[in-house]
Scaffold this motif. Structure first.
Motif, PDB file in Angstrom:
ATOM      1  N   ARG A 108       0.834  -1.210   0.000  1.00  0.00           N
ATOM      2  CA  ARG A 108       0.000   0.000   0.000  1.00  0.00           C
ATOM      3  C   ARG A 108       0.865   1.255   0.000  1.00  0.00           C
ATOM      4  N   ARG A 157      -5.636 -12.509  -2.237  1.00  0.00           N
ATOM      5  CA  ARG A 157      -6.427 -11.313  -2.487  1.00  0.00           C
ATOM      6  C   ARG A 157      -5.922 -10.109  -1.676  1.00  0.00           C
ATOM      7  N   ASP A 172      -5.554  -6.396  -3.229  1.00  0.00           N
ATOM      8  CA  ASP A 172      -6.268  -5.236  -2.682  1.00  0.00           C
ATOM      9  C   ASP A 172      -5.330  -4.096  -2.304  1.00  0.00           C
ATOM     10  N   ARG A 190     -12.932  -4.921 -10.562  1.00  0.00           N
ATOM     11  CA  ARG A 190     -11.497  -4.804 -10.891  1.00  0.00           C
ATOM     12  C   ARG A 190     -11.021  -5.936 -11.804  1.00  0.00           C
TER      13      ARG A 190
END
Length: 552
Positions: free
Chosen positions: A183, A221, A225, A251
């Motif tokens: 992230r 996942r 994400d 997505r």
């Protein structure tokens, strides 16, 4: 320093970084100015973040940094080049070094054609485990430092982001910090590089084990994400695609299904059967990641590479949505950034092989119609650079013309356009065969907004200019003359309020006949110019500085 300059020739070279220490100690350096991309990413339609499935190409050849590492080119005979840019969305340069910085020639060529370029951040084996433990198992400070450096490197060298590939097991502490690291890296890349991307390769799962999933599922996942996309492993079957599509939801275009062109392992299709894999991927509305398309060069040999390359991409074309140019000027001499000679103004300037991807020009569509039409590269003759575009085909019986689509366009037309064309007819051809340019426009010729592509309904044949308009004699010097067998033509066209759709080559005969009329034509240069900006004075060059001189 050996990192920046070839020790044998002192020529500047592209380079990679090995290990965590080299990554964390990296700083911009005046020696690496050569390695900074000089070509901004060209805009095109549709943009990358549209919802249509994409095509990623991952270039992996013999460990990387081959002749493509020579930033100012090399005298390489039969090098590997890629030129089907209109058909792809993302280009990844892959090697097994910790930090793969794409050689700048690739970034320049891709950007000129509107394709973003990603480097690779990879960890593998026991060394990879140690490296991951060092920066992921500690506190946030350690992984944030790595994210900052990777974003700074992409920004400094002018490429567009990273493929992250961790092919080693991770401790519980390390895998716990992996999603926040992804992230952070993604946010930093987005902040540092307009349109930047971070894509995760399907390797480690959420418990830290190294288990390739061949799909998007609950085990991986959490990484999907945390970034811009997932590049799956290659050993999938149709049920993997169905599950991936279901889980990805909105997505779905961010799932890049891996296709190994070498066909290693249990795969649907590689080599010239790669289209079988693409067909299934597209049926499920997913993106494709074509890994090691250099198979054409490595497996089939370099001698007949250009023909085999056109065959390979021609077989995939129906599954590869193409891209449109959306800015002017459009100008190209079709050079691939390599050749057996260098040409200027239709004359051979220097004989001998050369290879320099930064010198690759804007590339067209490469339309093929079985037995009726082929487009390919001609190295034997060119107007400028190393090659021209050979268009071979036949005007069918009962027809008087054949239009060959060179570029898809999507933009409002300026009030007035100038077009130029340089061509040469090859071999015997019937009298009266003419070659010209044709522009098509979309439905509306009243408002200037760019709308989704409708069926083109306006075919426009620009007016031939026997001489350039006053003030433009320098730019459009050769409006009606021949030079070294090349014919030069200029045209003008006024299409106020129209939206441009296609630029085609139009080959015509005086009237339809019962037989087909074969032809072979070399294109040396095509330009589409906005008349208003052509007439304006070009900006003056300011503050020129020369550095790193090497006298011979």
């Amino acid at each position: 320093p050996a990192r920046y300059f070839d020790t044998r020739t002192t020529e500047p070279v592209s380079f990679f970084l090995s290990g965590l220490e080299e990554l964390l100690s990296w700083q911009p350096n005046s020696n690496d100015d050569f390695n900074v991309s000089s070509v901004p990413l060209a805009r095109r339609q549709p943009p990358l973040h549209s919802s249509r499935p994409r095509t990623l190409v991952c270039h992996d050849m013999r460990g990387g940094y081959l002749e493509d590492r020579f930033i100012q080119g090399s005298a390489t005979r039969n090098p590997y080049v890629f030129y089907h840019w209109r058909y792809i969305d993302i280009f990844v340069y892959f090697s097994h070094h910790t930090v793969t910085i794409p050689p700048v020639g690739w970034t320049n060529a891709a950007h000129r054609n509107g394709v973003p370029v990603l480097g690779t951040f990879i960890t593998e084996w026991t060394d990879g485990e140690k490296l991951c433990e060092a920066f992921l198992a500690g506190g946030t400070e350690a992984y944030r430092a790595v994210g900052e450096q990777l974003a700074r490197i992409a920004q400094h060298y002018g490429f567009d982001g990273w493929l992250v590939n961790m092919e080693n097991t991770l401790s519980a502490a390390a895998v716990g910090n992996l999603p926040p690291f992804l992230r952070h890296l993604t946010a930093r890349v987005h902040g540092a590089v307009p349109g930047g991307l971070v894509i995760w390769y399907d390797s480690v799962v959420q418990d830290g084990a190294l288990r390739w999933q061949n799909e998007l599922n609950q085990d991986n996942r959490v990484f999907f994400d945390a970034c811009d996309g997932l590049f799956t492993n290659y050993n999938w079957k149709e049920e993997h695609l169905e599950r991936s599509r279901g889980l990805a939801g909105q997505r779905h275009a961010d799932v890049y299904v891996g296709v190994d062109v070498f066909g290693r392992g249990d795969v649907v299709g590689g080599g010239f059967d790669t289209n079988k894999s693409l067909r299934l991927i597209r049926q499920h509305g997913l993106s494709a990641a074509i890994f090691a398309p250099g198979w054409v060069y490595e497996h089939l040999g370099e001698e007949n590479f250009l023909n085999n390359e056109n065959k390979f991409w021609g077989l995939l074309a129906e599954y590869l949505p193409t891209h449109s140019i959306c800015t002017l000027p459009l100008a190209t001499s079709f050079s691939l950034g390599m050749g057996t000679s260098r040409f200027l103004d239709g004359q051979e300037e220097e004989a001998g092989p050369w290879y320099d991807l930064s010198a690759q020009e804007l590339q067209p569509l490469y339309p093929e119609r079985e037995g009726r039409l082929s487009t390919s590269c001609c190295l034997r003759d060119a107007w400028c650079g190393g090659s021209s575009l050979r268009v071979q085909g036949a005007i069918p019986p009962g027809e008087d013309r054949l239009a060959v689509r060179l570029f898809s366009l999507q933009m409002p037309a300026p009030p007035k356009l100038f077009l130029t064309l340089l061509y040469k007819l090859e071999g015997p051809h019937p009298e009266g065969l003419t070659v010209a340019l044709e522009l098509t426009t979309g439905e509306s010729c009243h408002d200037g907004s760019v709308t989704p592509l409708p069926e083109p309904n306006g075919w426009h044949h620009p007016r031939f200019l026997p001489a350039p308009p006053p003030g433009l004699a320098k730019l459009l010097a050769a409006c009606d003359r021949s030079s070294h067998g090349w014919t030069s033509r200029c045209y003008e066209l006024e299409l106020p309020g129209c939206s441009l759709r296609d630029l085609s080559l139009l080959v015509s005969r005086p009237e339809p006949g019962p037989q087909e009329t074969p032809f072979s034509c070399l294109l040396g240069e095509v330009r589409v110019l906005d008349a208003a900006s052509v007439a304006a004075a070009p900006p003056q060059v300011q503050s020129v500085v020369a550095s790193q001189l090497w006298w011979q």
